[in-house]
Design an enzyme around this catalytic site. Sequence first.
Site, PDB file in Angstrom:
ATOM      1  N   GLN A  46       0.842  -1.192   0.000  1.00  0.00           N
ATOM      2  CA  GLN A  46       0.000   0.000   0.000  1.00  0.00           C
ATOM      3  C   GLN A  46       0.882   1.249   0.000  1.00  0.00           C
ATOM      4  OE1 GLN A  46      -2.372   0.412   3.548  1.00  0.00           O
ATOM      5  NE2 GLN A  46      -0.777  -0.350   4.908  1.00  0.00           N
ATOM      6  N   LEU A  55       0.685   3.762   1.720  1.00  0.00           N
ATOM      7  CA  LEU A  55       1.006   4.198   3.065  1.00  0.00           C
ATOM      8  C   LEU A  55       2.412   3.775   3.455  1.00  0.00           C
ATOM      9  CD1 LEU A  55       0.375   5.302   5.890  1.00  0.00           C
ATOM     10  CD2 LEU A  55      -0.736   3.116   6.400  1.00  0.00           C
ATOM     11  N   HIS A  60      -3.150   8.266   6.714  1.00  0.00           N
ATOM     12  CA  HIS A  60      -2.439   7.824   5.513  1.00  0.00           C
ATOM     13  C   HIS A  60      -1.860   9.022   4.768  1.00  0.00           C
ATOM     14  CE1 HIS A  60      -4.586   3.663   4.914  1.00  0.00           C
ATOM     15  NE2 HIS A  60      -4.248   3.879   6.181  1.00  0.00           N
ATOM     16  N   TYR A  63      -3.946   5.830  16.414  1.00  0.00           N
ATOM     17  CA  TYR A  63      -3.558   6.402  15.130  1.00  0.00           C
ATOM     18  C   TYR A  63      -2.970   7.794  15.278  1.00  0.00           C
ATOM     19  CZ  TYR A  63      -4.755   2.515  12.260  1.00  0.00           C
ATOM     20  OH  TYR A  63      -4.728   1.285  11.676  1.00  0.00           O
ATOM     21  N   HIS A  89     -11.482   4.363  10.888  1.00  0.00           N
ATOM     22  CA  HIS A  89     -10.956   3.599  12.019  1.00  0.00           C
ATOM     23  C   HIS A  89     -11.815   3.727  13.264  1.00  0.00           C
ATOM     24  CE1 HIS A  89      -7.394   2.133  10.084  1.00  0.00           C
ATOM     25  NE2 HIS A  89      -7.031   3.341   9.703  1.00  0.00           N
ATOM     26  N   ASP A 137     -11.873  -2.035  26.663  1.00  0.00           N
ATOM     27  CA  ASP A 137     -12.291  -1.836  25.277  1.00  0.00           C
ATOM     28  C   ASP A 137     -11.557  -2.888  24.453  1.00  0.00           C
ATOM     29  OD1 ASP A 137     -12.112  -0.740  22.452  1.00  0.00           O
ATOM     30  OD2 ASP A 137     -13.408   0.765  23.366  1.00  0.00           O
ATOM     31  N   ARG A 169      -6.909  -7.445  14.908  1.00  0.00           N
ATOM     32  CA  ARG A 169      -5.768  -7.377  13.990  1.00  0.00           C
ATOM     33  C   ARG A 169      -4.518  -7.817  14.739  1.00  0.00           C
ATOM     34  NH1 ARG A 169      -3.023  -1.911  11.336  1.00  0.00           N
ATOM     35  NH2 ARG A 169      -1.690  -2.990   9.843  1.00  0.00           N
ATOM     36  N   HIS A 208     -18.695  -3.286  22.880  1.00  0.00           N
ATOM     37  CA  HIS A 208     -18.244  -2.197  23.737  1.00  0.00           C
ATOM     38  C   HIS A 208     -19.134  -2.055  24.969  1.00  0.00           C
ATOM     39  CE1 HIS A 208     -16.738  -1.343  19.677  1.00  0.00           C
ATOM     40  NE2 HIS A 208     -15.693  -0.838  20.298  1.00  0.00           N
ATOM     41  N   GLU A 263      -1.408 -17.384  50.325  1.00  0.00           N
ATOM     42  CA  GLU A 263      -2.750 -17.872  50.019  1.00  0.00           C
ATOM     43  C   GLU A 263      -3.786 -17.256  50.952  1.00  0.00           C
ATOM     44  OE1 GLU A 263      -2.160 -22.154  50.174  1.00  0.00           O
ATOM     45  OE2 GLU A 263      -1.881 -22.187  47.984  1.00  0.00           O
TER      46      GLU A 263
END
Length: 741
Positions: free
Chosen positions: A137, A139, A193, A268, A421, A441, A446, A472, A670
């Site tokens: 890509q 990017l 990007h 990001y 995103h 969350d 990925r 969520h 314990e």
Amino acid sequence: MKAFITILIFCSFFSLDAQDHPNLILTPEGVKSIRTSQGKIPLFDRTVEAARNQVDAQIEMGIDVPIPKDLAGGYTHEKHKSNFFTMQKAGVLFQITGEEKYATYIRDMLLQYAEMYPTLGKHPAERSYARGKFFWQCLNDANWLVYTSQAYDCIYDWLDKKTQKKLNKELFRPYAEYISIENPQFFNRIHNHSTWGNAGVGMIGLVMNDEELVDWALNGLDIKVPGDFVKDNDGGAIQLEGQKEAGFFAQLDNAFSPDGYYTEGPYYQRYAMYPFLIFAQGLANKKPELGILDYREGLLIKAVYALIDQTNSAGEFFPINDAQKGMSLASRELVNAVSMAYHYGGKDAELLSLIEAQNRVPLNDSGLSAASGIASGDTKPYSFESQELTDGANGDEGAIGILRSSDLTLMMKYAKHGMGHGHFDRLGFLLYDGEKEVIQDYGSARWVNIEHKDGGGYLKENKSWAKQTVAHNTLVVDKDSHFDGNVEAAEKSSGTPYYFSSSDNVQLVSAKEMNAYDGVQMQRTMAVLDIEELENPLVIDLFSVLAPEGTRYDLPLYYLGELMSTNQKFKTNNDLTPMGNNDGYQHLWLEAKAELTDDVFRMTWFNEKNFYTMTSAVTEGDQALLTRIGANDPNFNLRRDPGLIHRRTGGNTLFASLYEMHGSYNYSDEIPNNSFTSIANLEVLFDSEEYAVIEFKLESGEKYVFAFSLSDKSEESNHKIEFGEMGLEWKGPYEFKKSTK
């Protein structure tokens, strides 16, 4: 002594005073300062030595510029990635040490790239909306250019004119044109990007003194991107309909709020901060007349602080939107960012504590400045404070609220969607106990750069599970995701901040969501209370909903740890079937169900030596569902995490819950300590469109009342309500006090 002699030899044939380069992250004056300081600044010296060891090892292995074929995680992808990282370090080492082997290594590698580049078509993998040449890509091609331009800058004046001309004409100018005018759908928009694309093209333009490339980078292309929406690799919209602005200035104007919050979220933002800051550093050095570091009242420095403040006590970023958990201030992007914020932002000594923890600095003026501050003993602890960070270019499109007290950190999200995103999670929250996630969350589905998992890219379950509302900690209405799972629809509105306060003993955040479902209004109010009888702060969660009768509500809670006990009788489901067909329910197993019969539902779980209890008010007909992620997941792409859904059917309603962190367990002895909750009871005293009032009782006998005005947040307003034989009066948006009834 050896390094000092090397520098003297180098200076005898390579006069810095005669140079135009370097002029990006290094300047001739900065290089002089670095050389003078060698052996005197321990952290900087260690960073130089680490870089030398890494680069020397790569030089020993020889140069490999393979024909591109692999996705992320594959050999060719990782090799080209390693090449640009190594070249960047080698360029800096050449400037610092004067050893020509580093310049020779860069030159020889670039010449191999120059020979290969004209022979390449688009990358053979057809997965991206904008295919690169070295990578799958554009990017990643832009990443290559951002780092490689720094290496080229460091050897530019060392190269003979013939080699300069060859590399400019046969490699760098065509490369810059490919990721810009040949791929405007990549270059000409507001997105992380494009930030990489803008920075790469602009930086190589600064190195080559190519003003056209610099103009494209700063102001975008005068090219219309075809189509209303460009789709990213996960199918999300990344170019909004009617968007006209592009280029670096447009990124600064539109992607950040005045508080420095980046609309795609901290994961990001972390990724994008490197090109934002490294290009800005080049512009500050080469084009100081732009005043880029003062742009929008020093926005880029504020953005570094905003990013730091979106972390837990371990320095890990809140994993909202498409985020991989564990990404932290230790990342290479933040190593550059924090030192740059220190150097250009007034030398805030609190940042030095973060830089000390990073244990490395960038090899430039900023890194030398930060390492010098540490060596001088200027370090102070960083103050993490409760705050609200607004979203939107003007700060009027939602926000996130961060509440901190002792070891507790709570974050509630009511920001913009976050473009391609973003996740459908308005009014969602997460909760930390120190470094530990207590209520999580999910982040993204990925495995970044791990080839086993679909080449390291986003998995299909990212869209079918991780983005969906049921994944969520926020309300799902009639089993549908917010905005029906439509990115374009979600981008048209944001959550509405209602009230934020961070006084000593009561910290509070409240926000509304009016657009996620037709005919449904939602408001969530969360408070962190310091109560003298409790060992840790207590969290109140009031989720108010206005909706037609017969509406079905699911309120998920993704707790991390092992279930200890509940006060309800659950019926185990031995015949597991998915809980639905879409909107994320197809990935949930129903493990057990309880018809809630008591006035409260209580659940305690255990996680890493500590106990946690949720206590929720119950209305007639409520159900509790114990769930497990993992249905319809044949490749085991999803974590098998547990969850709880509080299900209710009705009209206007109020979900009221308390979250308590308590006790510990000593594994060596314990012995458990304080393993049971201190909350004896929770009751909703009053619930209307205007007010929510709860009372909770502690096991020690004390009672507390919390009241909140859902429609009038004025600090001067007086409120009076009556319920049963009781009444309550207060001034301002909320009241919290011990009850005397």
